[in-house]
Design a protein around this motif. Structure first.
Motif, PDB file in Angstrom:
ATOM      1  N   VAL A   1       6.683  70.295 -35.755  1.00 12.11           N
ATOM      2  CA  VAL A   1       6.958  71.659 -36.323  1.00 12.11           C
ATOM      3  C   VAL A   1       5.901  71.694 -37.379  1.00 12.11           C
ATOM      4  O   VAL A   1       5.768  70.872 -38.271  1.00 12.11           O
ATOM      5  N   ILE A   2       5.328  73.115 -37.463  1.00 11.55           N
ATOM      6  CA  ILE A   2       4.557  73.081 -38.584  1.00 11.55           C
ATOM      7  C   ILE A   2       5.429  74.666 -39.304  1.00 11.55           C
ATOM      8  O   ILE A   2       6.002  75.427 -38.636  1.00 11.55           O
ATOM      9  N   LEU A   3       5.752  74.264 -40.422  1.00  9.82           N
ATOM     10  CA  LEU A   3       6.444  75.619 -41.381  1.00  9.82           C
ATOM     11  C   LEU A   3       5.269  76.289 -42.266  1.00  9.82           C
ATOM     12  O   LEU A   3       4.672  75.587 -43.083  1.00  9.82           O
ATOM     13  N   VAL A   4       5.374  77.359 -41.767  1.00  9.45           N
ATOM     14  CA  VAL A   4       4.187  78.266 -42.670  1.00  9.45           C
ATOM     15  C   VAL A   4       4.997  78.949 -43.727  1.00  9.45           C
ATOM     16  O   VAL A   4       5.728  79.934 -43.542  1.00  9.45           O
TER      17      VAL A   4
ATOM     18  N   ASP B   1      -2.293  76.003 -27.777  1.00  8.27           N
ATOM     19  CA  ASP B   1      -2.143  74.940 -26.843  1.00  8.27           C
ATOM     20  C   ASP B   1      -2.011  73.386 -27.778  1.00  8.27           C
ATOM     21  O   ASP B   1      -1.738  72.515 -27.238  1.00  8.27           O
ATOM     22  N   LEU B   2      -2.336  73.630 -29.018  1.00  8.22           N
ATOM     23  CA  LEU B   2      -2.213  72.405 -29.719  1.00  8.22           C
ATOM     24  C   LEU B   2      -0.850  72.283 -30.568  1.00  8.22           C
ATOM     25  O   LEU B   2      -0.729  71.068 -30.915  1.00  8.22           O
ATOM     26  N   LEU B   3      -0.234  73.355 -30.724  1.00 11.36           N
ATOM     27  CA  LEU B   3       0.817  73.376 -31.466  1.00 11.36           C
ATOM     28  C   LEU B   3       2.211  73.164 -30.670  1.00 11.36           C
ATOM     29  O   LEU B   3       2.126  73.753 -29.543  1.00 11.36           O
ATOM     30  N   ASN B   4       3.034  72.447 -31.306  1.00 12.71           N
ATOM     31  CA  ASN B   4       4.280  72.484 -30.499  1.00 12.71           C
ATOM     32  C   ASN B   4       5.267  73.661 -30.834  1.00 12.71           C
ATOM     33  O   ASN B   4       5.803  74.224 -30.067  1.00 12.71           O
ATOM     34  N   ASP B   5       5.664  73.628 -32.172  1.00 11.48           N
ATOM     35  CA  ASP B   5       6.545  74.696 -32.678  1.00 11.48           C
ATOM     36  C   ASP B   5       6.053  75.049 -34.007  1.00 11.48           C
ATOM     37  O   ASP B   5       5.662  74.020 -34.680  1.00 11.48           O
ATOM     38  N   CYS B   6       6.095  76.451 -34.458  1.00 12.20           N
ATOM     39  CA  CYS B   6       5.695  77.028 -35.664  1.00 12.20           C
ATOM     40  C   CYS B   6       6.856  77.870 -36.284  1.00 12.20           C
ATOM     41  O   CYS B   6       6.997  78.769 -35.468  1.00 12.20           O
ATOM     42  N   TRP B   7       7.207  77.722 -37.462  1.00  8.21           N
ATOM     43  CA  TRP B   7       8.220  78.615 -38.086  1.00  8.21           C
ATOM     44  C   TRP B   7       7.510  79.384 -39.137  1.00  8.21           C
ATOM     45  O   TRP B   7       7.017  78.488 -40.139  1.00  8.21           O
ATOM     46  N   ILE B   8       7.489  80.598 -39.359  1.00 11.90           N
ATOM     47  CA  ILE B   8       7.321  81.173 -40.501  1.00 11.90           C
ATOM     48  C   ILE B   8       8.327  81.291 -41.389  1.00 11.90           C
ATOM     49  O   ILE B   8       9.246  81.840 -40.916  1.00 11.90           O
TER      50      ILE B   8
ATOM     51  N   MET C   1       3.920  76.917 -27.163  1.00  8.07           N
ATOM     52  CA  MET C   1       4.438  76.922 -28.616  1.00  8.07           C
ATOM     53  C   MET C   1       5.098  78.003 -28.834  1.00  8.07           C
ATOM     54  O   MET C   1       5.348  78.978 -28.236  1.00  8.07           O
ATOM     55  N   ILE C   2       6.109  77.508 -29.563  1.00  5.70           N
ATOM     56  CA  ILE C   2       7.002  78.463 -29.836  1.00  5.70           C
ATOM     57  C   ILE C   2       6.653  78.984 -31.368  1.00  5.70           C
ATOM     58  O   ILE C   2       6.441  77.843 -32.363  1.00  5.70           O
ATOM     59  N   THR C   3       6.915  80.235 -31.681  1.00  7.38           N
ATOM     60  CA  THR C   3       6.855  80.789 -32.895  1.00  7.38           C
ATOM     61  C   THR C   3       7.906  81.668 -33.401  1.00  7.38           C
ATOM     62  O   THR C   3       8.266  82.417 -32.641  1.00  7.38           O
ATOM     63  N   ARG C   4       8.259  81.357 -34.438  1.00  5.61           N
ATOM     64  CA  ARG C   4       9.689  82.252 -34.942  1.00  5.61           C
ATOM     65  C   ARG C   4       9.433  82.513 -36.514  1.00  5.61           C
ATOM     66  O   ARG C   4       8.897  81.786 -37.165  1.00  5.61           O
TER      67      ARG C   4
END
Length: 150
Positions: free
Chosen positions: A102-105, A130-137, A1-4
């Protein structure tokens, strides 16, 4: 997962970024839970609707997600009875169960106004990694001092 963290100068920039990513799922103060459903049902309705999954397997998936974040105690609560933290978790799990690209928080400080939100969001995302692809805050530049240096 990528978080940025995507730093935003203003609301117009925030809206433009969201509009530019229709493949994403938004976790936002503007996206309410269904008040007539429990948290479990709010999460389970996503695979029921998107994958035509029957209720029992969808509820099992939702329960498993609640267990991953140690929040099964809120499964049968409805939106008006939730704390800010519980509401945020429900929205995040509702997004995660769909496994979008992508999940956008969106503006986590508005979702979690009564805690130092960067560590809470990071801890939840770690449990779901392990369930998330990409998440951006998505947050405004003036909130940058709240976040650890990357």
């Amino acid at each position: 997962m990528i978080t940025r963290v995507q730093w935003l100068a203003d609301d117009a920039e925030r809206r433009a970024l969201i509009a530019a990513h229709p493949e994403s799922i938004l976790v936002s103060p503007d996206m309410p839970l269904r008040a007539n459903l429990s948290v479990l049902d709010n999460i389970a309705v996503i695979p029921q609707y998107r994958s035509n999954l029957a209720y029992d397997p969808a509820a099992d998936q939702a329960w498993a997600l609640l267990g991953r974040v140690d929040m099964t105690g809120m499964a049968f609560k409805r939106d008006p009875d939730l704390s800010h933290d519980e509401r945020f978790v429900a929205k995040l799990l509702r997004a995660a169960i769909a496994r979008p690209p992508v999940i956008l928080v969106d503006r986590p400080g508005m979702l979690l106004p009564d805690c130092h939100h960067p560590p809470r969001v990071a801890a939840l995302l770690e449990r779901l990694a392990d369930l998330l692809n990409d998440c951006w805050i998505l947050d405004y530049t003036w909130n940058a001092p709240l976040y650890p240096h990357r």
